[in-house]
Design a protein around this motif. Structure first.
Motif, short mmCIF file in Angstrom:
data_model
loop_
_atom_site.label_atom_id
_atom_site.label_comp_id
_atom_site.label_asym_id
_atom_site.label_seq_id
_atom_site.Cartn_x
_atom_site.Cartn_y
_atom_site.Cartn_z
N TRP A 136 47.42 52.19 33.93
CA TRP A 136 45.98 52.34 34.12
C TRP A 136 45.40 51.15 34.87
O TRP A 136 45.80 50.02 34.65
CB TRP A 136 45.27 52.40 32.76
N PHE A 137 44.44 51.41 35.74
CA PHE A 137 43.58 50.34 36.25
C PHE A 137 42.16 50.87 36.28
O PHE A 137 41.89 52.01 35.89
CB PHE A 137 44.06 49.82 37.61
N GLY A 138 41.21 50.06 36.69
CA GLY A 138 39.80 50.34 36.42
C GLY A 138 39.08 51.25 37.38
O GLY A 138 37.97 50.92 37.83
N LEU A 139 39.62 52.43 37.66
CA LEU A 139 38.97 53.40 38.54
C LEU A 139 38.91 54.75 37.85
O LEU A 139 39.88 55.17 37.18
CB LEU A 139 39.75 53.50 39.86
N HIS A 140 37.80 55.46 38.00
CA HIS A 140 37.64 56.77 37.34
C HIS A 140 36.53 57.56 38.02
O HIS A 140 35.73 57.01 38.80
CB HIS A 140 37.30 56.57 35.86
N ASP A 141 36.46 58.86 37.70
CA ASP A 141 35.31 59.68 38.12
C ASP A 141 34.80 60.47 36.92
O ASP A 141 34.46 61.65 37.03
CB ASP A 141 35.67 60.58 39.31
N ARG A 142 34.72 59.82 35.78
CA ARG A 142 34.29 60.48 34.55
C ARG A 142 32.81 60.86 34.59
O ARG A 142 32.40 61.82 33.94
CB ARG A 142 34.56 59.58 33.34
N ARG A 143 32.01 60.12 35.33
CA ARG A 143 30.57 60.42 35.37
C ARG A 143 30.29 61.65 36.24
O ARG A 143 29.45 62.47 35.90
CB ARG A 143 29.80 59.21 35.90
N ARG A 144 30.96 61.72 37.39
CA ARG A 144 30.77 62.87 38.28
C ARG A 144 32.07 63.13 39.02
O ARG A 144 32.62 62.23 39.66
CB ARG A 144 29.64 62.60 39.27
N GLU A 145 32.55 64.35 38.94
CA GLU A 145 33.84 64.71 39.53
C GLU A 145 33.85 64.41 41.03
O GLU A 145 32.94 64.80 41.78
CB GLU A 145 34.12 66.20 39.30
N GLY A 146 34.89 63.67 41.45
CA GLY A 146 35.07 63.35 42.85
C GLY A 146 34.35 62.10 43.31
O GLY A 146 34.56 61.63 44.43
N SER A 147 33.47 61.55 42.46
CA SER A 147 32.73 60.34 42.81
C SER A 147 33.36 59.17 42.05
O SER A 147 32.94 58.82 40.94
CB SER A 147 31.25 60.49 42.44
N GLU A 195 45.85 60.53 28.25
CA GLU A 195 47.29 60.33 28.32
C GLU A 195 47.62 58.88 27.92
O GLU A 195 46.79 57.98 28.02
CB GLU A 195 47.80 60.60 29.73
N LEU A 196 48.85 58.68 27.45
CA LEU A 196 49.28 57.34 27.03
C LEU A 196 50.12 56.69 28.14
O LEU A 196 51.22 57.16 28.45
CB LEU A 196 50.11 57.43 25.74
N TYR A 197 49.57 55.63 28.71
CA TYR A 197 50.27 54.90 29.76
C TYR A 197 50.10 53.40 29.54
O TYR A 197 49.45 52.96 28.59
CB TYR A 197 49.72 55.30 31.14
N HIS A 198 50.70 52.63 30.44
CA HIS A 198 50.55 51.17 30.39
C HIS A 198 49.27 50.80 31.15
O HIS A 198 48.55 51.67 31.63
CB HIS A 198 51.79 50.51 30.98
N SER A 199 49.01 49.53 31.29
CA SER A 199 47.73 49.15 31.90
C SER A 199 47.81 47.77 32.56
O SER A 199 48.73 46.98 32.28
CB SER A 199 46.61 49.14 30.84
N ILE A 200 46.85 47.50 33.42
CA ILE A 200 46.72 46.20 34.06
C ILE A 200 45.27 45.72 33.86
O ILE A 200 44.33 46.43 34.22
CB ILE A 200 47.02 46.24 35.56
N CYS A 201 45.12 44.54 33.28
CA CYS A 201 43.80 43.96 33.03
C CYS A 201 43.53 42.82 34.02
O CYS A 201 44.44 42.22 34.56
CB CYS A 201 43.72 43.39 31.62
N GLN A 202 42.24 42.55 34.18
CA GLN A 202 41.83 41.37 34.93
C GLN A 202 40.77 40.62 34.11
O GLN A 202 40.03 41.21 33.32
CB GLN A 202 41.27 41.73 36.31
N ALA A 203 40.74 39.30 34.28
CA ALA A 203 39.79 38.46 33.56
C ALA A 203 39.42 37.27 34.43
O ALA A 203 40.20 36.82 35.27
CB ALA A 203 40.35 37.98 32.23
N VAL A 204 38.22 36.77 34.24
CA VAL A 204 37.76 35.58 34.97
C VAL A 204 38.34 34.35 34.30
O VAL A 204 38.31 34.24 33.06
CB VAL A 204 36.23 35.50 35.00
N PRO A 205 38.90 33.40 35.06
CA PRO A 205 39.43 32.17 34.44
C PRO A 205 38.34 31.46 33.64
O PRO A 205 37.18 31.46 34.00
CB PRO A 205 39.88 31.32 35.63
N GLY A 206 38.76 30.84 32.54
CA GLY A 206 37.83 30.09 31.71
C GLY A 206 38.25 28.64 31.61
O GLY A 206 39.33 28.23 32.06
N ARG A 207 37.41 27.84 31.00
CA ARG A 207 37.72 26.42 30.82
C ARG A 207 38.59 26.25 29.57
O ARG A 207 38.36 26.91 28.56
CB ARG A 207 36.44 25.59 30.70
N PRO A 208 39.59 25.36 29.64
CA PRO A 208 40.49 25.16 28.50
C PRO A 208 39.73 24.52 27.33
O PRO A 208 38.71 23.91 27.50
CB PRO A 208 41.55 24.20 29.06
#
Length: 208
Positions: A136-147, A195-208
């Protein structure tokens, strides 16, 4: 008198030569002063350049040490990414990314897309059972089909990496998008969000 006149003429010529020599010496002195000034200017420029190099090196070091990625994440273009091999739905994957302070990954350009492909390939290399699967990554058209839109609400934009005949909304319920690690290889495919799949996340770096 003739000899005296000749001597006077010779003295005048010598006097003219002395004036020319004096003018030449003065010009040389001026050139020497100009060279000193040029040398001083060059030295000042070298010092300024050294200062700028030191400042740039210090800023680079601060940038490296002042921010850090969550555990297990890899930084690319100042964004942290991680491929997860746990099996989740799209919503569960979204929640998992949120727990790390981020979102599902959003590959908005070819370079980021290529990096994410290398990232999940690396994860797959360590897990032989991931022979053919999806991330999985962060793209979808759940709000409106095809958009299609990213999980941050922004539109898909000009870049995409769809597989052949994709997206096809097979069975009319494929509203979320995955990377296909096998067929079609390293392409985007729309899938059912439950469906059950794997995923890829992204995050903004933070201060230690």
């Amino acid at each position: 008198m003739r000899q005296l006149s000749t001597t006077v003429d010779a003295l005048k010529r010598d006097q003219d030569d002395m004036r020319q020599l004096s003018s030449t010496v003065d010009a040389l002195k001026r050139d020497q002063d100009d060279m000193r000034q040029l040398s001083t200017t060059v030295d000042a420029m070298k010092r300024d350049l050294d200062k700028e190099r030191n400042r740039t090196a210090a800023l680079d070091e601060m940038r490296k040490t002042s921010v850090t990625c969550p555990d297990g994440y890899t930084m690319f273009r100042e964004i942290c990414y991680k491929a997860f091999i746990t099996w989740t739905t799209f919503i569960e994957a979204t929640a998992g990314c949120s727990a790390d302070g981020g979102t599902l990954a959003m590959p908005r350009d070819a370079e980021t897309d290529a990096f994410l492909i290398s990232l999940y390939k690396s994860a797959s290399d360590h897990e032989p059972f991931l022979y053919h699967t999806y991330f999985w990554f962060g793209l979808h058209d759940r709000r409106r089909e095809g958009s299609f839109a990213w999980v941050d609400g922004s539109a898909l934009g000009t870049y995409s990496n769809w597989g052949p005949a994709q997206p096809n909304d097979y069975w009319g319920n494929q509203d979320c998008v995955v990377y296909s690690a096998k067929y079609p290889k390293d392409k985007w495919v729309d899938m059912g969000c439950d469906e059950l799949y794997h995923s890829i996340c992204q995050a903004v770096p933070g201060r230690p």
